[in-house]
Motif scaffolding. Structure first.
Motif, mmCIF file in Angstrom:
data_model
loop_
_atom_site.group_PDB
_atom_site.id
_atom_site.type_symbol
_atom_site.label_atom_id
_atom_site.label_comp_id
_atom_site.label_asym_id
_atom_site.label_seq_id
_atom_site.Cartn_x
_atom_site.Cartn_y
_atom_site.Cartn_z
ATOM 1 N N THR A 277 17.637 -56.253 3.691
ATOM 2 C CA THR A 277 17.788 -57.480 4.204
ATOM 3 C C THR A 277 16.313 -58.034 4.552
ATOM 4 O O THR A 277 15.271 -57.510 3.979
ATOM 5 N N HIS A 278 16.364 -59.417 5.010
ATOM 6 C CA HIS A 278 14.780 -59.442 5.359
ATOM 7 C C HIS A 278 14.011 -58.719 5.874
ATOM 8 O O HIS A 278 14.012 -58.228 6.965
ATOM 9 N N PRO A 279 12.673 -58.253 5.341
ATOM 10 C CA PRO A 279 11.860 -57.269 5.800
ATOM 11 C C PRO A 279 11.125 -57.394 7.141
ATOM 12 O O PRO A 279 10.860 -56.400 7.682
ATOM 13 N N ASP A 280 11.438 -58.922 7.925
ATOM 14 C CA ASP A 280 10.841 -58.950 9.282
ATOM 15 C C ASP A 280 12.096 -58.752 10.231
ATOM 16 O O ASP A 280 11.893 -58.674 11.591
ATOM 17 N N ASP A 281 13.122 -58.796 9.678
ATOM 18 C CA ASP A 281 14.493 -58.656 10.696
ATOM 19 C C ASP A 281 14.719 -57.409 11.301
ATOM 20 O O ASP A 281 15.513 -56.542 10.806
ATOM 21 N N ILE A 282 14.131 -56.897 12.084
ATOM 22 C CA ILE A 282 14.269 -55.577 12.716
ATOM 23 C C ILE A 282 15.586 -55.486 13.479
ATOM 24 O O ILE A 282 16.328 -54.384 13.218
ATOM 25 N N LEU A 283 15.970 -56.383 13.970
ATOM 26 C CA LEU A 283 17.373 -56.445 14.545
ATOM 27 C C LEU A 283 18.497 -56.184 13.659
ATOM 28 O O LEU A 283 19.362 -55.785 13.883
ATOM 29 N N ALA A 284 18.301 -56.981 12.595
ATOM 30 C CA ALA A 284 19.289 -56.928 11.574
ATOM 31 C C ALA A 284 19.267 -55.642 10.859
ATOM 32 O O ALA A 284 20.643 -55.017 10.602
ATOM 33 N N HIS A 285 18.240 -54.636 10.741
ATOM 34 C CA HIS A 285 18.209 -53.531 10.180
ATOM 35 C C HIS A 285 18.919 -52.537 11.069
ATOM 36 O O HIS A 285 19.615 -51.675 10.805
ATOM 37 N N LEU A 286 18.524 -52.787 12.218
ATOM 38 C CA LEU A 286 19.159 -51.763 13.435
ATOM 39 C C LEU A 286 20.524 -52.101 13.556
ATOM 40 O O LEU A 286 21.519 -51.147 13.698
ATOM 41 N N HIS A 287 21.137 -53.363 13.245
ATOM 42 C CA HIS A 287 22.596 -53.567 13.283
ATOM 43 C C HIS A 287 23.309 -52.816 12.134
ATOM 44 O O HIS A 287 24.386 -52.367 12.319
ATOM 45 N N LEU A 288 22.568 -53.247 10.914
ATOM 46 C CA LEU A 288 23.189 -52.661 9.655
ATOM 47 C C LEU A 288 23.328 -50.936 9.786
ATOM 48 O O LEU A 288 24.270 -50.525 9.436
ATOM 49 N N SER A 289 22.181 -50.406 10.426
ATOM 50 C CA SER A 289 22.274 -48.970 10.418
ATOM 51 C C SER A 289 23.459 -48.419 11.204
ATOM 52 O O SER A 289 24.085 -47.221 11.117
ATOM 53 N N LYS A 290 23.896 -49.011 12.279
ATOM 54 C CA LYS A 290 24.841 -48.758 13.030
ATOM 55 C C LYS A 290 26.421 -49.319 12.370
ATOM 56 O O LYS A 290 27.493 -48.538 12.787
ATOM 57 N N GLU A 291 26.350 -49.929 11.284
ATOM 58 C CA GLU A 291 27.636 -50.386 10.610
ATOM 59 C C GLU A 291 28.070 -49.466 9.522
ATOM 60 O O GLU A 291 29.171 -49.532 8.904
ATOM 61 N N MET A 292 26.999 -48.828 8.934
ATOM 62 C CA MET A 292 27.270 -48.030 7.709
ATOM 63 C C MET A 292 26.615 -46.770 7.657
ATOM 64 O O MET A 292 25.450 -46.687 8.534
ATOM 65 N N SER A 293 26.731 -45.850 6.956
ATOM 66 C CA SER A 293 26.116 -44.541 7.020
ATOM 67 C C SER A 293 24.923 -44.205 5.946
ATOM 68 O O SER A 293 24.539 -43.194 5.976
ATOM 69 N N ILE A 294 24.703 -45.260 5.101
ATOM 70 C CA ILE A 294 23.702 -44.850 4.090
ATOM 71 C C ILE A 294 22.431 -45.123 4.771
ATOM 72 O O ILE A 294 22.150 -46.145 5.622
ATOM 73 N N PRO A 295 21.581 -44.048 4.705
ATOM 74 C CA PRO A 295 20.177 -44.083 5.263
ATOM 75 C C PRO A 295 19.548 -45.491 4.684
ATOM 76 O O PRO A 295 19.713 -46.004 3.398
ATOM 77 N N ILE A 296 18.829 -46.157 5.342
ATOM 78 C CA ILE A 296 17.888 -47.352 5.148
ATOM 79 C C ILE A 296 16.383 -46.880 4.895
ATOM 80 O O ILE A 296 15.686 -46.078 5.991
ATOM 81 N N ALA A 297 15.840 -47.327 3.834
ATOM 82 C CA ALA A 297 14.408 -47.275 3.590
ATOM 83 C C ALA A 297 13.925 -48.452 3.619
ATOM 84 O O ALA A 297 14.448 -49.411 2.955
ATOM 85 N N LEU A 298 12.647 -48.551 4.183
ATOM 86 C CA LEU A 298 12.024 -49.863 4.201
ATOM 87 C C LEU A 298 10.369 -49.702 4.424
ATOM 88 O O LEU A 298 10.094 -48.534 4.940
ATOM 89 N N GLY A 299 9.834 -50.678 4.005
ATOM 90 C CA GLY A 299 8.200 -50.479 4.154
ATOM 91 C C GLY A 299 7.646 -51.219 3.161
ATOM 92 O O GLY A 299 6.585 -51.579 3.479
ATOM 93 N N GLU A 300 8.093 -51.537 1.959
ATOM 94 C CA GLU A 300 7.384 -52.040 0.844
ATOM 95 C C GLU A 300 6.696 -53.470 1.276
ATOM 96 O O GLU A 300 5.573 -53.859 0.994
#
Length: 421
Positions: A277-300
């Motif tokens: 999702t949007h690279p500045d949206d920390i809370l969205a990434h946090l919410h997503l990480s709690k909703e599914m089990s796929i590891p999240i990679a980000l930083g590009e």
């Protein structure tokens, strides 16, 4: 061996490469132009420092203009004297009052900073006749720390703690030197560019596996989610159950869509999903990480150490893809790597430099910081243009031996650039 080398002047070079036949395409860039805003440091010797920042087209000129301004901070400096307290110069460049309103620490001016910083590290390694990885692991912890700017990190990773962290890894350093002989494991990004047909993807997977790769990445983020799911299943079936399959959405999903699609993609057991999702949206990434089990990679597209500081502490980041040609160069990359090490988050860099600089940095991360040697992205499309291209054999990066950061272009590239401009 140290050489006394004076930086006499610095200048930018605008170098662009048009990719063909769908190579490099993703959900955002359908006809990408890989462009480097290059910083070239001329010296009182035959050596030249070359730094890179990546852009994707016409914006490259804006970054070059900013490079031509920032180089005044390093002109007239002797390279060893400069790098002995480089963190201070880094801060002056990053906080230059004439450019700070345009950032701070992001966008055009920070990309320009990356290019200047990377040129300084390249020249420093060349001045000692060492590849960059060798220079970095040979530095004392104190010398390494002196190249970093700890501003705004005092609360989470103060200088003294960073120094202790490096020193604490010394005991296992010798045992990790084997990576120099074995080579650093790579993964193949080029099997599944967005515009490739299904047939191309299948053919590329077979070629990649024959070349020794066991980890592959597919571009997703289609307007039609069914296409992404079908192609992900296709890649899993073609690559087999043992392959590591990564998925890269290039920021194309809002949070509800990311949750819905990722839950369906879990069926192919991805190694990670990148930029969901949007690279500045920390809370969205946090919410997503709690909703599914796929590891999240980000930083590009995370532009600076402060954003990384927050992502790392949030708990949503499984793999850190910090890129030394996106953040403020090697110096900021190393600081972010240190913080990531403190929180035990592996660093798997995005390679906007095509792996040229990062092949050095991951060796330092593993040998000196104790980061696990997991994977480094491999994108081969520009290798013919570099004087010392990254070499990947049997799916592993071979350890570079030439002095510098592997950022020099071949003469015909520079000649073509001169004619173009």
């Amino acid at each position: 061996m140290k050489q006394s080398i004076l930086i006499q002047s610095g200048s930018s070079r605008d170098i662009q490469f048009t990719l063909e036949n769908g190579a490099g395409s993703d959900a955002v860039h359908t006809t990408p132009v890989y462009a480097y805003a290059v910083c070239a440091l001329q010296t009182d010797s035959r050596l030249e420092g070359i730094g890179l920042a990546l852009t994707l087209g016409a914006g490259n000129k804006l970054v070059c203009d900013a490079i031509d301004y920032l180089v005044r901070h390093v002109e007239g400096r002797e390279i060893n004297e400069l790098m002995a307290d480089f963190g201070s110069t880094y801060k002056k460049m990053a906080d230059d009052p004439n450019l700070r309103w345009l950032g701070p620490h992001k966008g055009v001016v920070h990309l320009a900073l990356a290019s200047v910083v990377n040129a300084c590290f390249d020249l420093w390694a060349k001045s000692r006749c060492q590849p960059l990885w060798q220079l970095l692991i040979d530095l004392s912890p104190e010398e390494l720390i002196a190249t970093l700017d700890f501003s705004y990190y005092e609360d989470i990773l103060p200088r003294e703690e960073a120094l202790s962290l490096i020193k604490s890894q010394a005991a296992g350093k010798e045992s990790r030197l084997g990576i120099l002989k074995d080579g650093y494991p790579g993964y193949d990004t080029s099997i599944g560019w967005f515009n490739y047909t299904d047939e191309q993807v299948i053919t590329n997977i077979k070629k990649s596996i024959d070349l020794g790769f066991t980890a592959l990445k597919l571009k997703v983020g289609s307007a039609n989610a069914d296409r992404d799911i079908r192609r992900a299943e296709l890649v899993r079936n073609a690559a087999g159950p043992q392959a590591r399959i990564m998925l890269d959405a290039n920021q194309q999903w809002n949070l509800p869509k990311a949750i819905a699609i990722c839950k369906k993609l879990m069926a192919i057991d991805p190694f990670f999903v990148e930029e969901p999702t949007h690279p500045d949206d920390i809370l969205a990434h946090l919410h997503l990480s709690k909703e599914m089990s796929i590891p999240i990679a980000l930083g590009e597209h995370v532009p600076n150490k402060i954003m990384f500081k927050n992502f790392i502490q949030s708990g949503c980041m499984s793999y850190n893809q910090v890129d030394a040609v996106r953040v403020g160069g090697v110096s900021e990359f190393l600081l972010i790597s240190l913080l990531s090490r403190k929180f035990n988050i592996p660093v798997l860099p995005h390679v906007g430099d095509m792996g040229q600089i990062h092949q050095h940095l991951v060796l330092y991360n593993h040998i000196s910081l104790g980061h696990p040697a997991i994977l480094l992205e491999h994108i081969p499309h520009l290798k013919e243009y570099f004087k010392f291209p990254a070499r990947v054999l049997g799916g592993r990066y071979k350890t570079p031996q030439d002095p510098g950061a592997s950022t020099d272009f071949k003469e015909f590239v520079l000649e073509k650039m001169a004619l173009y401009h």
